[in-house]
Structures are given as structure tokens and as C-alpha cells.
Design an enzyme around this catalytic site. Structure first.
Site, PDB file in Angstrom:
ATOM      1  CB  CYS A 123     -37.276 -23.883 -11.446  1.00  0.00           C
ATOM      2  SG  CYS A 123     -38.444 -24.339 -12.737  1.00  0.00           S
TER       3      CYS A 123
ATOM      4  CG  HIS B 119     -35.376 -28.057 -14.066  1.00  0.00           C
ATOM      5  ND1 HIS B 119     -36.248 -27.044 -13.700  1.00  0.00           N
ATOM      6  CD2 HIS B 119     -35.745 -28.449 -15.315  1.00  0.00           C
ATOM      7  CE1 HIS B 119     -37.127 -26.851 -14.661  1.00  0.00           C
ATOM      8  NE2 HIS B 119     -36.845 -27.688 -15.658  1.00  0.00           N
TER       9      HIS B 119
END
Length: 566
Positions: free
Chosen positions: A85, A141
Site C-alpha cells: 500500500c 498512509h
């Protein structure tokens, strides 16, 4: 001046004027009348597998709203992402391979003092310069250790979501090193704040997006990025949390594997969210001048660490791997601005391409972008089905794991493939006990109905069936597969399931691909992963994960300007 000279000057001026008009027309042909830049909406799923969307041919989990976007737009059959990710999101936001920023490798942990280097201009910053109102809803993130690294200081007007890799769907917490803290925020420039709620996260993201759309000033173009927690696993004991288990059992009870059924419940809520967002755009009279991209950040984590029971079948591998199941992401793009729609696009596309592609679609001058971008403008390829300029792609270089991969043409090379998780994972989605694919539910879905409301050429049932079959990946059933741990060469055009290693047959192609990888090795920044900083723990911030490092005012010229405190 003679009459002849006057006519010559007049003709020259006319040609100059005509050329200018043609230039303006071409640069704005993607816009609606009035010159309004298109709205751009990106919907990013987390850990969604290739076979989890029903437009790829599986009958197990219906995704009618996502399918409606795919069939009315362009199905991106070869859309490559990173295997995990943080690197994928870094590539998307910077238009650069994450090796250039040290953001490749293991995903960023909560409380880890690193992030995308501040000397990188991110996609929302570019779009703000073109007058866009930019909003991020959901997952960030890519670093939050200082205020400077948070979304509202990196190009987003507002941020509602979480800083870390995932949160629980109801409690909105994440656990790191036995420290559990709240991670749901509602930030504006100059104000970082916590937003307390116990509502299902997919619904919260949807409602926030609907509010942004309904209140948006139509005189400005909108950039809205929805980065869902779905269908990432939760760190709760339940692995996957659903909105209503009774509802899931009633509608998806035919899925015998209980954990896969819960995954399907989380995905169904995500699909509903897509429909509501498309409907909101139509209600706000914005859909007819919008670009909507749906994608997954990487393949499903079917088994192993933080398993979510997604399916990459029939592609090989899963999240964390460089096999197709980890990096060939489910993706599609819909827009009324696309002239040749309702097709399956087999051209190569990489997640870094979206930054220059969006900038081009918005009418920006590509020369204004920073140097050393790896992304390629694919707007004309998407709109007109023109031949793409991308013929190759670096898939990753990880000096820690000693892995690398790249594609040139139809050949893909993987170096250092792991012994673990290199098989075929997930449900094929073709069990006869599953309901037959419901074309009508796609056409009548919220997304399908909204698109039909503004479309002059509606997709018909026969079009849906045809496109679905075209996007289905079929491979010869295999019971064994090549380990080829040191080196794997595949023809991913004819063998997308990576069943046959060709490295011993085509050593020159192996050498060419390794030479290609080596050119990027020379510019690779070592991964900047760092230990979690105890000063970040939520007990220091009233139980919440927050930025914890105060950077100097002259951070642009300091060591903090780069990706981490290393």
C-alpha cells in the site's frame, strides 16, 4: 505597401490566429462547453483482489455499481500497481516510482518517523495550482510524523480519514507495538483535529464524500479522492468487520466460507458507496463533466499476515509479491469525456501515470511538472483509444528483500521470488451454487441509473455480457507451477497466470530486462524504514495517533526535508 504585400500580411495574420484557435480548441477538447476543467474523482479500494469485482467474470460477489462504471467506461486490463500500500500510494501521488523517494519496501507503520519527501510536489498540489478544490477522504498512509507531512499541508483543502495503514471499521483504532490508539481525523489547513465516531467506516467515508459533492462550488473544479479501508482486514478478532451480519447472511449466505462471506459483506458496502457517490455527482449536475477512476492499491491478501480472504484467481500470488496477483490491479475509468468508451483496454498502464494523465485532462501544461517523473500522460489513449507511449514499466526494486521486477513489451522478469505465497489463491467465483450474473442489477444500479441519465448512448445487456467475457482472464488449469526463485521470465500476454518460466529459453530477454532494471538501480534511494518512535504513542496525545515531531521553520533546507529522520 503594395496590394500584394497587404494580402500576404493579412493571410499570415489569419494563419497565426487560426493556429491559436486550433491550439486552444485542442487543449480544451476534453472539457465541456464553457471551459470548465473536469471534476476528478478517484475511488481507491484497499487489498481488493482481481477476482473480487464481478466485471472480471466471477459470479460469487456482485459489484453492480463498480461494474456499471467499467462497462460504461474503459476496463483497464493491464493496470499495474506496487505490491503493497504505501509504495502504491506514493507512486500515485508523486508520479514517480517509489524507489526514487525511499518509500518502497515494507508499508509505513503507525508511529514511524518517515513519509514522502517534502521536496516532492504531490498530485493535489498540482491540481490546486489549476484552481481545483481538493479533498481526501479515507486513508493517507504516506507519512504524518510532522504537521508538514499531513494531507492538508500537502495539497488537500480538507482531510477526513486516518493517517495509518488501516483502522478497525467501527472503533477506528489501530494497534502498534501493543499500543492501541484512535486514528480518525477531520483536518483543515492550520487545524489538525480528532473526529470521534463509532459509525461503520465505509459509510462515514461515503457520507463525507456526498457532503463535499453537494456543497461544492460548481464554479471550481473538484478533485475528490476516496481511499477506503475496505476491503482491508481489521486487527480486531473478527478479521473482517461488516455493517450488519444478519443482512450479510441473508443476501450472501450462499458463500459457504464464513470469512469469505464477511469479506463479501465489506465489499458489498464498498460497491454501494460507489453507487452513492456517482448518484451524488449526478444530483449536483457534475457527472457530465467528471472523470471517475476506480482502482485497487494492490492485490488481495488472501492468506498470511492480515489476511482478508480476497481472491486474485486465476492470477498467481497475492499482496507483497511481484506476481500478477499482487501487482496487476483491478481498475477502470469512466467519463463522458471519453470518446471511445465501453471497451477493454489491453495497453500497459502504471499507477504513476495518473498524475500526468489527470494534469493533462485538466488542461495543464505538462512542462510545468517536475522533472524525473516516471508517469506517462495516457489521456489521449483513454479518450480515443490511441496507441500508448508506455511500452515498459519498472515494477519494483527492493534492496532489503533482494527482489526486483520489470516489464518490457509482453515479457515480465521477476528476480528473487519468494518461496512463500507464490501459488494461486482465492475463490474462482464460478461455483454453480452462486447466483447467475444479474445484468439488470448493473444497468439499474445507482451508478448505472445515474450514467444512463446523462448518456446519449446507453450500454445494453448484450454489451455487458460481451465486455465481461473480454475482461475475463482464462488460463490453462495448472497443478504445478515453476518455483524459479532466482529468476522468473513470463510472457504475460499469452500466459497472464504465469504458469511457464521462459528464462532458460530466452536468456537474451532476461539480460535485456536486467539491464533495464539496472538503470533504475543506479537511482534507487535505499528504503527509509525506521523503528516506531515511542514518542508517537497515543497515550501522549489523549489516546490518539497524532503528528509528534516539531520541525523547524526552515524545514525546506533542513535534513527533515527528506523522507525520514534517518
Amino acid at each position: 505597401m503594395s496590394e500584394v504585400k497587404k494580402r500576404a500580411v493579412y493571410l499570415l495574420l489569419s494563419l497565426i490566429l487560426l493556429s491559436g484557435c486550433l491550439y486552444l480548441a485542442l487543449s480544451q477538447e476534453h472539457r465541456q462547453q464553457g471551459g470548465q476543467r473536469p471534476n476528478i474523482i478517484v475511488i481507491m479500494a484497499d487489498d481488493l483482489g482481481w477476482n473480487d469485482v464481478s466485471f472480471h467474470g466471477a459470479d460469487e460477489i456482485p459489484t453492480p455499481n463498480i461494474d456499471a462504471l467499467a462497462y460504461n467506461g474503459v476496463i483497464l486490463q493491464r493496470h499495474y500497481v506496487l505490491p503493497i500500500c504505501t509504495p502504491s500510494r506514493t507512486a500515485f501521488l508523486t508520479g514517480r516510482y517509489p524507489i526514487r523517494t525511499g518509500m518502497q519496501g515494507y508499508p509505513l507503520k503507525a508511529g514511524e518517523p518517515r513519509g514522502i519527501p517534502l521536496n516532492n510536489t504531490l498530485l493535489p498540489e498540482y491540481l490546486q495550482k489549476l484552481g481545483y478544490s481538493t479533498h481526501l477522504v479515507g486513508k493517507w498512509h504516506v507519512g504524518y510524523y510532522s504537521d508538514y507531512h499531513t494531507p492538508v499541508n500537502r495539497g488537500f483543502k480538507t482531510f477526513f480519514g486516518y493517517y495509518s495503514g488501516y483502522i478497525t471499521y467501527f472503533n477506528h483504532t489501530i494497534k502498534q507495538d501493543n499500543h492501541t490508539g484512535y486514528d480518525l481525523h477531520y483536518d483543515n489547513p492550520g487545524r489538525l483535529s480528532v473526529d470521534y465516531s463509532d459509525q461503520y467506516m465505509t459509510d462515514l467515508i461515503t457520507e463525507r464524500a456526498e457532503t463535499i459533492i453537494s456543497k461544492h462550488n460548481s464554479k471550481k473544479p473538484l478533485y475528490l479522492q476516496l481511499a477506503h479501508v475496505a476491503v482491508h482486514s481489521s486487527d480486531s478478532e473478527d478479521v473482517m468487520e461488516v455493517r450488519d451480519m444478519k443482512e450479510v447472511n441473508a443476501s450472501l449466505g450462499y458463500i459457504k466460507d464464513f470469512k469469505r462471506r464477511k469479506f463479501a459483506g465489506a465489499l458489498t458496502a464498498l460497491d454501494e458507496s460507489v453507487g452513492k457517490v456517482v448518484k451524488a455527482l449526478n444530483d449536483a449536475k457534475m457527472l457530465d463533466n467528471s472523470i471517475i477512476v476506480f482502482m485497487s492499491d494492490n492485490g488481495a491478501q488472501t492468506v498470511g499476515f492480515l489476511e482478508n480472504y480476497g481472491s486474485n484467481f486465476p492470477l498467481r500470488g497475492l499482496k507483497f509479491t511481484l506476481f500478477e496477483g499482487g501487482i496487476r490491479g483491478a481498475a477502470c475509468v469512466y467519463s463522458p469525456l471519453i470518446k471511445k468508451s465501453s471497451r477493454v483496454a489491453d495497453h500497459l498502464m502504471h499507477i504513476t501515470d495518473w498524475l500526468p494523465t489527470f494534469y493533462s485532462a485538466a488542461g495543464g501544461n505538462l512542462e510545468d511538472l517536475e522533472e524525473n517523473l516516471d508517469g506517462i500522460d495516457q489521456w489521449s489513449t483513454l479518450v480515443y483509444d490511441k496507441e500508448t507511449k508506455r511500452t515498459d514499466a519498472l515494477l519494483n526494486i527492493d534492496p532489503v528483500e533482494k527482489t526486483s521486477a520489470a516489464i518490457i513489451g509482453k515479457y515480465k522478469l521477476i528476480n528473487g521470488a519468494s518461496r512463500e505465497f507464490n501459488d494461486y489463491y482465492g475463490d474462482p467465483g464460478t461455483d454453480k451454487s452462486y447466483p447467475k450474473y444479474n445484468v439488470s442489477s448493473v444497468l439499474k444500479s445507482l451508478a448505472g441509473s445515474a450514467i444512463k441519465d446523462i448518456s446519449q448512448s446507453n450500454v445494453k445487456a448484450e454489451d455487458v455480457i460481451k465486455l465481461r467475457e473480454e475482461s475475463r482472464v482464462l488460463c490453462q488449469h495448472v497443478t504445478t507451477y515453476p518455483t524459479c526463485l532466482d529468476r522468473c521470465l513470463f510472457d504475460v500476454h499469452s500466459d497472464p497466470c504465469e504458469t511457464t518460466d521462459l528464462s532458460s529459453i530466452y536468456p537474451k530477454i532476461v539480460n535485456d530486462l536486467n539491464d533495464y532494471i539496472e538503470t533504475y538501480t543506479k537511482v534507487t534511494v535505499p528504503p527509509t524504514s525506521l523503528p516506531v518512535d515511542p514518542n508517537s504513542f497515543p497515550e501522549h496525545f489523549n489516546g490518539t495517533w497524532m503528528p509528534w515531531i516539531k520541525l523547524p521553520d526552515d524545514y525546506h533546507s533542513s535534513k527533515y526535508y527528506f523522507s525520514s529522520l534517518a
